[in-house]
Design a protein around this motif. Structure first.
Motif, PDB file in Angstrom:
ATOM      1  N   LEU A   5      -5.094   5.403   5.398  1.00 14.90           N
ATOM      2  CA  LEU A   5      -3.858   5.976   4.897  1.00 14.90           C
ATOM      3  C   LEU A   5      -4.361   7.129   3.854  1.00 14.90           C
ATOM      4  O   LEU A   5      -5.477   6.894   3.058  1.00 14.90           O
ATOM      5  N   TYR A   6      -3.859   8.401   4.080  1.00 13.44           N
ATOM      6  CA  TYR A   6      -4.456   9.585   3.454  1.00 13.44           C
ATOM      7  C   TYR A   6      -3.338  10.582   3.082  1.00 13.44           C
ATOM      8  O   TYR A   6      -2.387  10.415   3.742  1.00 13.44           O
ATOM      9  N   PRO A  49      -0.618   6.875   9.623  1.00 11.50           N
ATOM     10  CA  PRO A  49      -1.914   5.946   9.596  1.00 11.50           C
ATOM     11  C   PRO A  49      -2.790   6.104  10.684  1.00 11.50           C
ATOM     12  O   PRO A  49      -2.332   6.267  11.583  1.00 11.50           O
ATOM     13  N   LEU A  50      -4.291   6.032  10.497  1.00 10.13           N
ATOM     14  CA  LEU A  50      -5.088   6.120  11.441  1.00 10.13           C
ATOM     15  C   LEU A  50      -5.723   4.451  11.749  1.00 10.13           C
ATOM     16  O   LEU A  50      -5.774   4.032  10.506  1.00 10.13           O
ATOM     17  N   LEU A  51      -5.850   4.145  12.924  1.00  8.36           N
ATOM     18  CA  LEU A  51      -6.180   2.982  13.139  1.00  8.36           C
ATOM     19  C   LEU A  51      -7.591   2.918  14.054  1.00  8.36           C
ATOM     20  O   LEU A  51      -7.396   3.381  15.266  1.00  8.36           O
ATOM     21  N   LEU A  52      -8.634   2.259  13.600  1.00  8.56           N
ATOM     22  CA  LEU A  52      -9.820   1.947  14.571  1.00  8.56           C
ATOM     23  C   LEU A  52      -9.991   0.740  14.766  1.00  8.56           C
ATOM     24  O   LEU A  52     -10.016  -0.424  13.925  1.00  8.56           O
ATOM     25  N   LEU A  57      -6.696   5.640   1.248  1.00  9.81           N
ATOM     26  CA  LEU A  57      -6.879   4.101   1.127  1.00  9.81           C
ATOM     27  C   LEU A  57      -7.569   3.545   2.703  1.00  9.81           C
ATOM     28  O   LEU A  57      -7.065   3.764   3.520  1.00  9.81           O
ATOM     29  N   ASP A  58      -8.873   2.897   2.125  1.00  4.99           N
ATOM     30  CA  ASP A  58      -9.515   2.548   3.515  1.00  4.99           C
ATOM     31  C   ASP A  58      -9.257   0.968   3.384  1.00  4.99           C
ATOM     32  O   ASP A  58      -9.910   0.211   2.691  1.00  4.99           O
ATOM     33  N   PHE A  87       0.743  -1.240  -0.038  1.00  4.76           N
ATOM     34  CA  PHE A  87      -0.017   0.162   0.308  1.00  4.76           C
ATOM     35  C   PHE A  87       0.965   1.242   0.162  1.00  4.76           C
ATOM     36  O   PHE A  87       1.841   1.375   0.773  1.00  4.76           O
ATOM     37  N   VAL A  88       0.568   2.214  -0.850  1.00  4.64           N
ATOM     38  CA  VAL A  88       1.223   3.372  -1.066  1.00  4.64           C
ATOM     39  C   VAL A  88       0.416   4.513  -0.994  1.00  4.64           C
ATOM     40  O   VAL A  88      -0.404   4.689  -1.882  1.00  4.64           O
ATOM     41  N   VAL A  89       0.758   5.697  -0.257  1.00  6.79           N
ATOM     42  CA  VAL A  89       0.118   6.874  -0.426  1.00  6.79           C
ATOM     43  C   VAL A  89       1.108   7.873  -0.670  1.00  6.79           C
ATOM     44  O   VAL A  89       1.784   7.879   0.350  1.00  6.79           O
TER      45      VAL A  89
END
Length: 798
Positions: A736-737, A694-697, A790-791, A616-618
């Motif tokens: 990822l954003y 990155p954000l983690l839920l 990227l979700d 995964f790349v952003v």
């Protein structure tokens, strides 16, 4: 008493006199430089305090001190001492690191070539001066100021009395204020003639403080104040610094003998500087006293048939004219100026009409008083009451000088005068002039404005109507001639544009006219006007050119946007549905910016590697347009290729940084997140280059993953990158954003990150389409940057 002065031998006295003058000027300049340095040191220290406490710049600190002083009606120096005094508790236990002031007696001998800057006073003296500044603002008279100084200096310096003298224009001394002396002694010494042997005069002449610390020796040199003189065994006379305005000297008298210590001298110098502005205001020349006017003047103003007033200038503290006193006024002037029917004679003009200060009349009075000649104002409107009815009237003002006074008269314009003035104003504002032609006698009459518009000398006179087209440029003569001929023969109204050429270039004009016919219907007179439309025409042409340039530029930019958008779509295809990748559900969103017409360099990659892992790349390239898209494509495909061929995440970032630094086709800088997911261990390994984390839920709780080290690509040679890892669990969601999702200038990016965390926590659903709901929540306003997301979701176990 002083020793008598022995005249020099013939031929030497002029040289000695000139030398004394040079020395005097040098001393005055030294004093001015010292006081400027001392004042500047105090101001800079106070600014440093405000900067330290408020975390602001030096300019902001200086403006803060000025505003505080203005609000509290203090001088800037008083406010600075108060600010420094506020630190007293914090410094009370600290020893002073400043050197004591070298204040040896400098009243004799020649001055130094370069006077040393006056050092700042010790901390305890600065604190005392701060306290003095607080109470000085409540002193309104010289007596109050003297008492305030004595109360302040008494406990600290053993001061018993304070005397303040001002030197008047005749050289004598006048006691301005005193404390601790007694009224009888003060009355005896209220006036001191300008003779030798007076310590105050010597201090004023030298411009330096005079320290009288040896009573036995001083009593033989000076005429000492006191009854008896032994009442005060030591005394100091300190002239006000700067040498501007009247000479003022502050005396501090002590009952005990002994020298003034360096600390005492610094304290006294600071106190005198602190009082300087108030003392100069107190010592300013008093307002001229209104004496009885001669009978001839009263008779003259009683007989004048016009509004008139006699004004006497009143000087302010700086010496300039501050106001005017009304000494005489006619009854008509009372109605025009005051409007209440009362006689304002003897009152200040600013008191009667404070609104006049910012008017041309006030400036005209000042100019006339300064020798600028008679002032005449433009006509102005005035509402007056006639037979109980308010009606408008037109006046103009004339100001003339008579000796040291001003005579102001108001001239009321008649109705015809007002009409002519209105016509003149109409021609001036409309840039036009009127013209009349008599078709029977061939006579013509033009206003002066027509001659100016046509660039014709008034001495040459006006031209006949039939000859007017000859003044136009050749291209316009035929059309104008036909319109004039139709006006003369058939009486048809004329409104025709035409151009003339003169020394100012080509000018665009307009002729509008109509005919007056006799009983048979034959035109006999023509009335009209000529108007200059050059400025309007040039503005219209400039507007057309601007609109044309805007349309052209818009077309170019739209074509560029279309090209870049097609290129971006070809390089960055978007999936139309949720993608299953290495056991993960991946949803992608890309939204271009709405502001402007350029597309940007945001991109993503989500692929499965040959070994079954997912990459995964952003990323986000700085800038917009073709260059940004080209750099985006270069980084996107190179990053995938490096990881596919076995490069580590940190190694790929290091090589991409080198690529941006050394490739001539690269575009600036970029940020990026590289993440590799190993499905067997559910391990997410990632590295970043200056990108948002990155954000983690997980289980309804939102956190941001700790960022490993890594700076943006293209920023420096040899950056250090590190990897971090996170073990994912069923039901986890990772975002990822790019920064376009969270940034809203000018707010801090931390605010946007908190807003994203709250929005994700509020919409935890794992259903398809929930990413769209999240984007709608985050992007309420116009987007100024691209947004790429990227979700990534780990399916729940069943």
């Amino acid at each position: 008493m002083r020793e008598p002065v022995v005249p020099a031998e013939p031929g030497t006295a002029p040289d000695l006199v000139e030398l004394a003058r040079v020395v005097g000027r040098q001393r005055a300049e030294m004093d001015r430089l010292r006081e400027q340095a001392a004042t500047s040191a105090v101001v800079e220290r106070a600014k440093g305090v405000v900067m330290a406490l408020g975390g602001c710049s030096a300019d902001t600190a200086g403006e803060t001190l000025l505003q505080r002083a203005k609000a509290a009606r203090r001088t800037l120096l008083e406010e600075c001492w108060i600010t420094l005094g506020e630190l007293a508790p914090a410094r009370s236990g600290e020893p002073s690191a400043r050197p004591a002031e070298d204040t040896g007696d400098t009243t004799a001998g020649f001055p130094e070539a370069d006077p040393p800057a006056t050092p700042s006073p010790p901390d305890d003296v600065a604190d005392a001066l701060g306290r003095l500044a607080r109470v000085l603002v409540r002193t309104d008279t010289p007596q109050e100021l003297a008492r305030c100084l004595l109360e302040h200096l008494g406990p600290d310096l053993d001061a018993d009395s304070v005397m303040i003298y001002v030197r008047r224009t005749d050289g004598s001394l006048e006691l301005l204020g005193h404390a601790g002396t007694g009224e009888r002694l003060a009355a005896r010494w209220s006036r001191v003639p300008p003779f030798g042997g007076v310590a105050v005069l010597e201090a004023l002449d030298s411009g330096e403080p005079l320290w009288l610390e040896d009573f036995a020796g001083d009593s033989t040199r000076y005429l000492l104040i006191g009854d008896p003189p032994e009442r005060w065994r030591s005394r100091a006379w300190l002239p006000l610094p700067g040498g501007e305005g009247p000479g003022i000297c502050v005396g501090v008298l002590r009952g005990r003998s002994g020298p003034f210590t360096p600390r005492d001298r610094a304290h006294l110098r600071g106190a005198v500087r602190l009082c300087a502005d108030r003392l100069r205001a107190f010592a300013a020349p008093s307002e001229p006293v209104a004496g009885p006017l001669p009978g001839s003047v009263r008779a003259l103003f009683a007989a004048l048939p016009v509004p008139a007033v006699l004004l006497t200038p009143l000087p302010g503290p700086s010496g300039g004219t501050e106001d005017f006193r009304i000494d005489a006024m006619t009854a008509q002037a009372a109605d025009v100026l005051d409007g209440t029917g009362d006689d304002p004679a003897g009152r200040r003009l600013r008191e009667v009409r404070p609104d006049l200060v910012d008017t041309p009349m006030w400036r005209g009075c000042l100019d006339t008083l300064a020798g600028g000649g008679t002032y005449e104002s433009e006509p102005f409107a005035h509402q007056e009451v006639v037979d109980g009815v308010t009606e408008p009237a037109t006046y103009s003002v004339r100001v003339t000088r008579s000796a040291d006074a001003l005579v102001v008269t108001w001239l009321r314009h008649a109705s015809s005068d007002r009409q002519e003035q209105r016509l003149a104003d109409l021609q001036r504002l409309g840039n036009l002039g009127w013209a009349d032609w008599n078709l029977t006698t061939s006579e013509a009459s033009w206003s002066s404005q027509v001659f100016a518009i046509l660039g014709r000398d008034p001495a040459d006179g006006p031209v006949r109507l039939v000859d007017l087209p000859g003044l136009a440029v050749p291209e316009d003569r035929s059309a104008l001639s036909g319109a004039v001929d139709a006006l003369i023969r058939e009486g048809l109204p004329l409104d025709a544009p035409f151009r003339v050429r003169d020394a100012r270039g080509v000018r665009h004009l307009r002729l509008a006219a109509e005919a007056v016919a006799d009983l048979r219907g034959t035109p006999v007179e023509v009335h009209g006007f000529v108007q200059d439309l050059t400025a309007r025409r040039r503005a219209e042409l400039a507007l057309v050119e601007t609109e044309r340039a805007i349309v052209t530029q818009h077309d170019v930019l739209q074509a560029e946007r279309s090209l870049v958008a097609r290129l971006q779509n070809a390089l960055l295809p978007l999936p139309e549905r949720v993608v299953d990748l290495a056991g993960l559900r991946v949803e992608v969103a890309y939204l271009p910016a709405q502001a402007g017409i350029h597309v940007g360099g945001d991109w993503f990659s989500a692929i499965e590697l040959p070994d079954g892992d997912a990459l995964f790349v952003v990323g986000d390239v700085a800038g917009h347009g073709v260059d940004a898209v080209a750099t985006m494509a270069q980084l996107r495909f190179t990053a995938k290729g490096m990881v596919i061929t076995g490069s580590s995440l940190t190694g790929a970032l290091a090589r991409l940084n080198t690529l941006l630094l050394h490739s001539r086709d690269s575009h600036g800088t970029a940020t990026m997140v590289l993440a590799r997911y190993r499905p067997a261990q559910r391990r997410l390994v990632w590295a970043q280059a200056g990108h948002t984390p990155p954000l983690l839920l997980r289980d309804g709780e939102v956190t941001y993953l700790r960022r490993p080290s890594g700076m943006l690509l293209g920023g420096a040679a040899g950056p250090h990158f590190e990897e971090a890892e996170c073990l994912l669990e069923p039901g986890d969601r990772v975002l990822l954003y790019t920064d376009g999702l969270v940034e809203r200038p000018p707010e801090n990016i931390d605010v946007g990150l908190a807003r994203l965390a709250a929005a994700v926590a509020a919409h935890p659903d794992d259903e398809a389409g929930s990413l769209g709901v999240l984007l709608e929540t985050m992007l309420e306003d116009e987007r100024r940057d691209d947004v790429c997301v990227l979700d990534i979701r780990v399916p729940k176990e069943r």
